[in-house]
Design a protein around this motif. Structure first.
Motif, PDB file in Angstrom:
ATOM      1  N   GLY A 357       6.686  12.046  -0.710  1.00  0.00           N
ATOM      2  CA  GLY A 357       5.815  12.427   0.397  1.00  0.00           C
ATOM      3  C   GLY A 357       5.164  11.204   1.002  1.00  0.00           C
ATOM      4  O   GLY A 357       5.527  10.060   0.702  1.00  0.00           O
ATOM      5  N   GLU A 358       4.173  11.461   1.834  1.00  0.00           N
ATOM      6  CA  GLU A 358       3.544  10.400   2.628  1.00  0.00           C
ATOM      7  C   GLU A 358       2.774   9.388   1.771  1.00  0.00           C
ATOM      8  O   GLU A 358       2.830   8.191   1.999  1.00  0.00           O
ATOM      9  N   LYS A 359       2.085   9.876   0.736  1.00  0.00           N
ATOM     10  CA  LYS A 359       1.137   8.981   0.059  1.00  0.00           C
ATOM     11  C   LYS A 359       1.461   8.719  -1.406  1.00  0.00           C
ATOM     12  O   LYS A 359       0.686   8.084  -2.103  1.00  0.00           O
ATOM     13  N   GLU A 360       2.592   9.216  -1.892  1.00  0.00           N
ATOM     14  CA  GLU A 360       2.961   9.018  -3.295  1.00  0.00           C
ATOM     15  C   GLU A 360       4.383   8.485  -3.361  1.00  0.00           C
ATOM     16  O   GLU A 360       5.212   8.785  -2.485  1.00  0.00           O
ATOM     17  N   ALA A 361       4.666   7.721  -4.377  1.00  0.00           N
ATOM     18  CA  ALA A 361       6.030   7.218  -4.582  1.00  0.00           C
ATOM     19  C   ALA A 361       6.107   6.608  -5.975  1.00  0.00           C
ATOM     20  O   ALA A 361       5.080   6.427  -6.645  1.00  0.00           O
ATOM     21  N   ILE A 362       7.322   6.307  -6.395  1.00  0.00           N
ATOM     22  CA  ILE A 362       7.519   5.532  -7.629  1.00  0.00           C
ATOM     23  C   ILE A 362       8.598   4.503  -7.342  1.00  0.00           C
ATOM     24  O   ILE A 362       9.427   4.722  -6.443  1.00  0.00           O
ATOM     25  N   GLY A 363       8.616   3.423  -8.085  1.00  0.00           N
ATOM     26  CA  GLY A 363       9.713   2.496  -7.867  1.00  0.00           C
ATOM     27  C   GLY A 363       9.580   1.234  -8.690  1.00  0.00           C
ATOM     28  O   GLY A 363       8.573   0.987  -9.355  1.00  0.00           O
ATOM     29  N   VAL A 364      10.647   0.444  -8.618  1.00  0.00           N
ATOM     30  CA  VAL A 364      10.664  -0.869  -9.253  1.00  0.00           C
ATOM     31  C   VAL A 364      11.017  -1.865  -8.159  1.00  0.00           C
ATOM     32  O   VAL A 364      12.030  -1.712  -7.473  1.00  0.00           O
ATOM     33  N   VAL A 365      10.157  -2.836  -7.962  1.00  0.00           N
ATOM     34  CA  VAL A 365      10.413  -3.858  -6.942  1.00  0.00           C
ATOM     35  C   VAL A 365      10.272  -5.220  -7.605  1.00  0.00           C
ATOM     36  O   VAL A 365       9.210  -5.534  -8.162  1.00  0.00           O
ATOM     37  N   PHE A 366      11.345  -6.005  -7.544  1.00  0.00           N
ATOM     38  CA  PHE A 366      11.381  -7.311  -8.223  1.00  0.00           C
ATOM     39  C   PHE A 366      10.843  -7.186  -9.655  1.00  0.00           C
ATOM     40  O   PHE A 366       9.949  -7.932 -10.059  1.00  0.00           O
ATOM     41  N   ASP A 367      11.368  -6.193 -10.372  1.00  0.00           N
ATOM     42  CA  ASP A 367      11.025  -5.958 -11.789  1.00  0.00           C
ATOM     43  C   ASP A 367       9.601  -5.453 -12.032  1.00  0.00           C
ATOM     44  O   ASP A 367       9.175  -5.362 -13.176  1.00  0.00           O
ATOM     45  N   HIS A 368       8.853  -5.149 -10.980  1.00  0.00           N
ATOM     46  CA  HIS A 368       7.509  -4.584 -11.165  1.00  0.00           C
ATOM     47  C   HIS A 368       7.558  -3.078 -10.941  1.00  0.00           C
ATOM     48  O   HIS A 368       8.065  -2.623  -9.914  1.00  0.00           O
ATOM     49  N   LYS A 369       6.994  -2.333 -11.905  1.00  0.00           N
ATOM     50  CA  LYS A 369       6.946  -0.872 -11.732  1.00  0.00           C
ATOM     51  C   LYS A 369       5.751  -0.517 -10.867  1.00  0.00           C
ATOM     52  O   LYS A 369       4.650  -1.050 -11.070  1.00  0.00           O
ATOM     53  N   LEU A 370       5.976   0.396  -9.920  1.00  0.00           N
ATOM     54  CA  LEU A 370       4.899   0.814  -9.025  1.00  0.00           C
ATOM     55  C   LEU A 370       4.830   2.335  -9.002  1.00  0.00           C
ATOM     56  O   LEU A 370       5.857   3.010  -9.068  1.00  0.00           O
ATOM     57  N   THR A 371       3.614   2.861  -8.877  1.00  0.00           N
ATOM     58  CA  THR A 371       3.441   4.310  -8.666  1.00  0.00           C
ATOM     59  C   THR A 371       2.330   4.524  -7.639  1.00  0.00           C
ATOM     60  O   THR A 371       1.586   3.584  -7.321  1.00  0.00           O
ATOM     61  N   GLY A 372       2.238   5.736  -7.134  1.00  0.00           N
ATOM     62  CA  GLY A 372       1.123   6.115  -6.267  1.00  0.00           C
ATOM     63  C   GLY A 372       1.129   5.416  -4.919  1.00  0.00           C
ATOM     64  O   GLY A 372       2.192   5.122  -4.358  1.00  0.00           O
ATOM     65  N   LYS A 373      -0.086   5.109  -4.426  1.00  0.00           N
ATOM     66  CA  LYS A 373      -0.201   4.555  -3.069  1.00  0.00           C
ATOM     67  C   LYS A 373       0.473   3.190  -2.910  1.00  0.00           C
ATOM     68  O   LYS A 373       1.117   2.944  -1.888  1.00  0.00           O
TER      69      LYS A 373
END
Ligand code: FAD
Length: 405
Positions: A357-373
């Motif tokens: 959705g618009e304001k939530e996500a998950i992912g790995v970018v350049f080996d960094h895990k990211l969640t939320g905004k």
């Protein structure tokens, strides 16, 4: 050969980026460039789940091809490719034929329903602007009819999503944003709406880190999505779907007004039907992305398959790879026309982000895990970066997402 004629088939991620990069790498005297696409616009497939849910208008996902390519350098042909006669260096179109010296096949993907009964007839697939628009209108019609049609049933408000891979989960994320708006607009009690995801694997988002995938699942469940994991769609009917839990003999019927299949894609049928040797429908290209049978034919994006060195499984079909392949291809054309050795394609993974959705996500970018905004912001950066690479700042200002943060 005089000035060689390069023909690019398909204006998706691979074809558009190849066209733009070729006009930068080669001078007008070095080659004639022709781009063939069935529509006069380019669309970003990776935004289609938003258009399908109705969280963005479909026009945000597309742009006129003539506004992005250099029309003084590229001859654009709007037509549908029927087949490739590679023995005679010819492409057969719905409305004619085109000769080439070099061919770039970038025709992308088609939905794959794996022969599941009724899916072609009774389910939608997120495949193009046209299919995304149809899904949005269908869902909205179900909500609009609920209070106005005397025969409307609660199950008309049920949406079944087949598959919990990247596109399925991203679509669910948009639905949980969109449904409350639809409920308000059409005076529908949100408790009457069901969103059910059916996935054959025991978990969601198979290629993702498990903690991130669990975050995505919990977030979507907190917004009301029901996951039926380890469960297979056996049949789609006009009333919904019949599903089966792994190991069980029994079929469960889920009545639904909308069924959207996101459970599989396959390569465009054109290369295989045109007699190219394929690996599961894709051309298994040489290290410099050519057909092993014909070194004047290149394949990039979802119609090509590339194996990492010494790996058993190929790279997955993604926009990221299609774009990087297009960049490699443009450089190699310069080498070829200058009589120099070509450079092998080397994939540089930059990570993957799945929006929820618009304001939530998950992912790995350049080996960094990211969640939320932060992850949601990164997804918009990725989307805008592509626009920047394709059409510069002007395109980002016109179509980009970051200004909407
Ligand atoms: P495409 O982008 O599919 O382009 C093919 C082009 O060829 C299209 O313009 C089509 O109209 C044209 N065409 C097809 N057949 C013909 C014909 N016969 N004649 C003329 N023209 C034709 N990947 C990511 O990296 N990140 C993501 O977050 C991501 N999210 C996704 C979300 C969804 C909902 C979906 C469906 C896919 C997602 N993907 C994602 C995968 C990604 O979209 C594909 O890998 C990518 O589009 C492949 O690019 P391509 O250039 O090979 O083909």
């Amino acid at each position: 050969m005089n000035k060689p004629k390069i023909v690019i088939l398909g204006a998706g991620y691979g074809g558009m980026m190849a066209t733009v990069r070729l006009t930068k790498e080669l001078s007008a005297d070095e080659a004639d460039i022709t781009l063939v696409n069935k529509h006069n616009y380019h669309y970003q497939t990776t935004w289609l789940h938003e258009a399908a849910a109705g969280t963005i208008h479909h026009d945000r996902t597309r742009m006129l091809i003539k506004n992005v390519i250099n029309t003084n350098r590229v001859h654009f042909v709007q037509d549908t490719v029927r087949s490739i006669d590679h023995k005679n260096n010819k492409v057969i179109l719905k409305n004619g034929e085109i000769d080439y010296d070099y061919l770039v096949i970038a025709l992308g993907f088609e939905s794959n329903t794996f022969g599941i009964k009724g899916l072609d007839e009774h389910a939608f697939a997120i495949r193009s602007v046209n299919t995304a628009r149809k899904i949005r209108e269908h869902i909205e019609y179900r909500f609009a009819s609920y209070n106005s049609d005397p025969d409307a049933k609660d199950s008309d408000l049920t949406i079944v999503v087949g598959g919990a891979g990247l596109s399925g989960v991203e679509f669910l994320g948009e639905l949980v944003d969109r449904i409350p708006e639809l409920c308000r607009e059409y005076d529908v009690d949100p408790k009457k709406v069901r969103i059910v995801d059916v996935e054959g694997m025991p978990f969601v988002l198979p290629p993702f880190d498990r903690t991130l995938a669990e975050y995505a699942q919990k977030y979507l469940e907190s917004k009301g999505v029901e996951f039926k994991l380890n469960t297979f769609i056996k049949e789609a009917t006009p009333e919904g779907v019949k599903v089966q839990l792994k190991g069980s003999e029994e079929l469960e019927e889920i009545k639904a007004g909308t069924v959207v299949w996101t459970g599989g894609v396959k390569a465009s049928h054109i290369p295989e039907d045109s007699g190219f040797e394929t690996n599961r429908g894709k051309i298994q290209v040489t290290p410099d992305l050519r057909s092993p049978e014909d070194d004047h034919v290149f394949a990039i994006g979802d119609v090509a398959v590339v194996f990492p060195p010494d790996a058993e499984r190929p790279y997955p079909p993604t926009a990221q790879i299609a774009i990087q392949e297009a960049e490699n291809l443009a450089k190699n054309f310069k080498h070829i026309l200058h009589g120099e050795p070509t450079e092998p394609f080397v994939y540089k993974p930059k990570g993957t982000v799945a929006s929820l959705g618009e304001k939530e996500a998950i992912g790995v970018v350049f080996d960094h895990k990211l969640t939320g905004k932060p992850a949601a912001a990164m997804k918009k950066v990725i989307d805008d970066r592509y626009l920047l690479m394709l059409g510069g700042v002007g395109l980002v200002l016109k179509k980009g997402k970051l200004k909407f943060l």
